[in-house]
Write a protein that holds these residues in place. Structure first.
Motif, short mmCIF file in Angstrom:
data_model
loop_
_atom_site.label_atom_id
_atom_site.label_comp_id
_atom_site.label_asym_id
_atom_site.label_seq_id
_atom_site.Cartn_x
_atom_site.Cartn_y
_atom_site.Cartn_z
N ALA A 1 0.81 -1.03 0.02
CA ALA A 1 0.07 0.07 -0.02
C ALA A 1 0.88 1.29 0.12
O ALA A 1 0.48 2.14 -0.62
CB ALA A 1 -1.01 0.09 1.31
N LEU A 2 1.75 1.32 0.81
CA LEU A 2 2.76 2.29 0.60
C LEU A 2 3.44 2.64 -0.71
O LEU A 2 3.53 3.63 -1.21
CB LEU A 2 3.95 2.15 1.95
CG LEU A 2 4.99 3.27 2.07
CD1 LEU A 2 4.35 4.53 2.69
CD2 LEU A 2 6.07 2.92 3.04
N TYR A 3 4.10 1.47 -1.28
CA TYR A 3 4.57 1.68 -2.60
C TYR A 3 3.61 2.23 -3.56
O TYR A 3 4.01 3.05 -4.28
CB TYR A 3 5.37 0.51 -2.76
CG TYR A 3 6.30 -0.09 -2.01
CD1 TYR A 3 7.29 0.72 -1.13
CD2 TYR A 3 6.83 -1.42 -1.83
CE1 TYR A 3 8.25 0.44 -0.35
CE2 TYR A 3 7.80 -1.82 -1.02
CZ TYR A 3 8.52 -0.79 -0.26
OH TYR A 3 9.63 -1.25 0.67
N LEU A 4 2.67 1.62 -3.62
CA LEU A 4 1.57 1.96 -4.45
C LEU A 4 1.20 3.55 -4.32
O LEU A 4 1.10 4.27 -5.14
CB LEU A 4 0.12 1.19 -4.51
CG LEU A 4 0.35 -0.48 -4.96
CD1 LEU A 4 -1.06 -1.00 -4.61
CD2 LEU A 4 0.75 -0.42 -6.45
N SER A 5 1.15 3.96 -3.05
CA SER A 5 0.82 5.33 -2.71
C SER A 5 1.97 6.30 -3.21
O SER A 5 1.49 7.24 -3.83
CB SER A 5 0.35 5.48 -1.28
OG SER A 5 -0.75 4.79 -0.71
N LEU A 6 2.97 5.80 -2.89
CA LEU A 6 4.31 6.62 -3.58
C LEU A 6 4.14 6.89 -5.03
O LEU A 6 4.63 7.64 -5.73
CB LEU A 6 5.47 6.04 -3.00
CG LEU A 6 5.78 6.41 -1.92
CD1 LEU A 6 7.07 5.39 -1.22
CD2 LEU A 6 6.10 7.77 -1.29
N LEU A 7 3.77 5.38 -5.81
CA LEU A 7 3.80 5.55 -7.09
C LEU A 7 2.66 6.37 -7.73
O LEU A 7 2.97 7.32 -8.72
CB LEU A 7 3.50 4.07 -7.57
CG LEU A 7 3.59 3.71 -8.99
CD1 LEU A 7 5.02 4.29 -9.64
CD2 LEU A 7 3.35 2.21 -9.36
N VAL A 8 1.47 6.35 -7.30
CA VAL A 8 0.60 7.32 -7.46
C VAL A 8 0.72 8.51 -7.35
O VAL A 8 0.72 9.76 -8.10
CB VAL A 8 -0.87 6.89 -6.77
CG1 VAL A 8 -1.96 7.90 -7.02
CG2 VAL A 8 -1.18 5.59 -7.12
N LEU A 9 1.47 8.91 -6.24
CA LEU A 9 2.06 10.31 -5.83
C LEU A 9 2.84 10.88 -7.06
O LEU A 9 2.91 12.08 -7.55
CB LEU A 9 2.35 10.39 -4.37
CG LEU A 9 2.96 12.02 -4.06
CD1 LEU A 9 1.86 13.02 -3.90
CD2 LEU A 9 3.89 11.81 -2.78
N VAL A 10 3.96 10.03 -7.32
CA VAL A 10 4.95 10.38 -7.94
C VAL A 10 4.40 10.41 -9.52
O VAL A 10 4.81 11.51 -10.39
CB VAL A 10 5.99 9.51 -8.22
CG1 VAL A 10 6.95 9.46 -9.23
CG2 VAL A 10 6.83 9.48 -6.69
N GLY A 11 3.43 9.62 -9.88
CA GLY A 11 2.84 9.46 -11.28
C GLY A 11 1.79 10.98 -11.30
O GLY A 11 1.87 11.69 -12.15
#
Length: 144
Positions: free
Chosen positions: A90-100
């Protein structure tokens, strides 16, 4: 304690297990000598107690409790690992969405000639970052 009424079943149990004071024990003995109803109740209590004492209940094998505790502990550890893994994803996906989202905002402000290649680079960087973080955390976990 002199019984004006019949003694309770609890008092009869206490009498049977010799858990009464001398006065209470004497009161119940006097009552039982004069009351056929309570005497029969007490005899049934003795009969039931002897029946259950003579029963041969199966005993668990040696180490049974230890095995159960070990299974519970292992299960708890698995659940904890699952929660940690779920949190990491969940943390990695959140970071990915934020960076995206940041990249999308940056791309909307810049009119680049080659948007396809810049998107690959900008979206590839977070993926590589997440893979490296995963390897780092897994390595840290192995060290402990």
């Amino acid at each position: 304690m002199i019984f004006k009424m019949h003694p309770s079943e609890e008092n009869l149990w206490d009498y049977f297990h010799n858990e009464l004071t001398a006065d209470n024990k004497e009161s119940i003995e006097n009552h039982l000598s004069g009351c056929d109803q309570c005497k029969e109740k007490y005899n049934l209590l003795i009969k039931d107690e002897k029946f259950f004492q003579n029963m041969d209940f199966p005993h668990p094998p040696k180490g049974f409790a230890t095995k159960i505790v070990d299974k519970v502990v292992r299960r708890k550890e698995k659940v904890e690992k699952l929660w940690v893994s779920t949190f990491k994803v969940a943390l990695y996906l959140s970071l990915l969405v934020l960076v995206g989202a940041l990249i999308w905002i940056m791309d909307s402000f810049t009119m680049d000639i080659t948007p396809y290649y810049s998107s690959i680079i900008w979206y590839g960087i977070p993926v590589i970052f997440l893979v490296l973080m995963t390897k780092y955390f897994d390595q840290k976990k192995l060290e402990h």
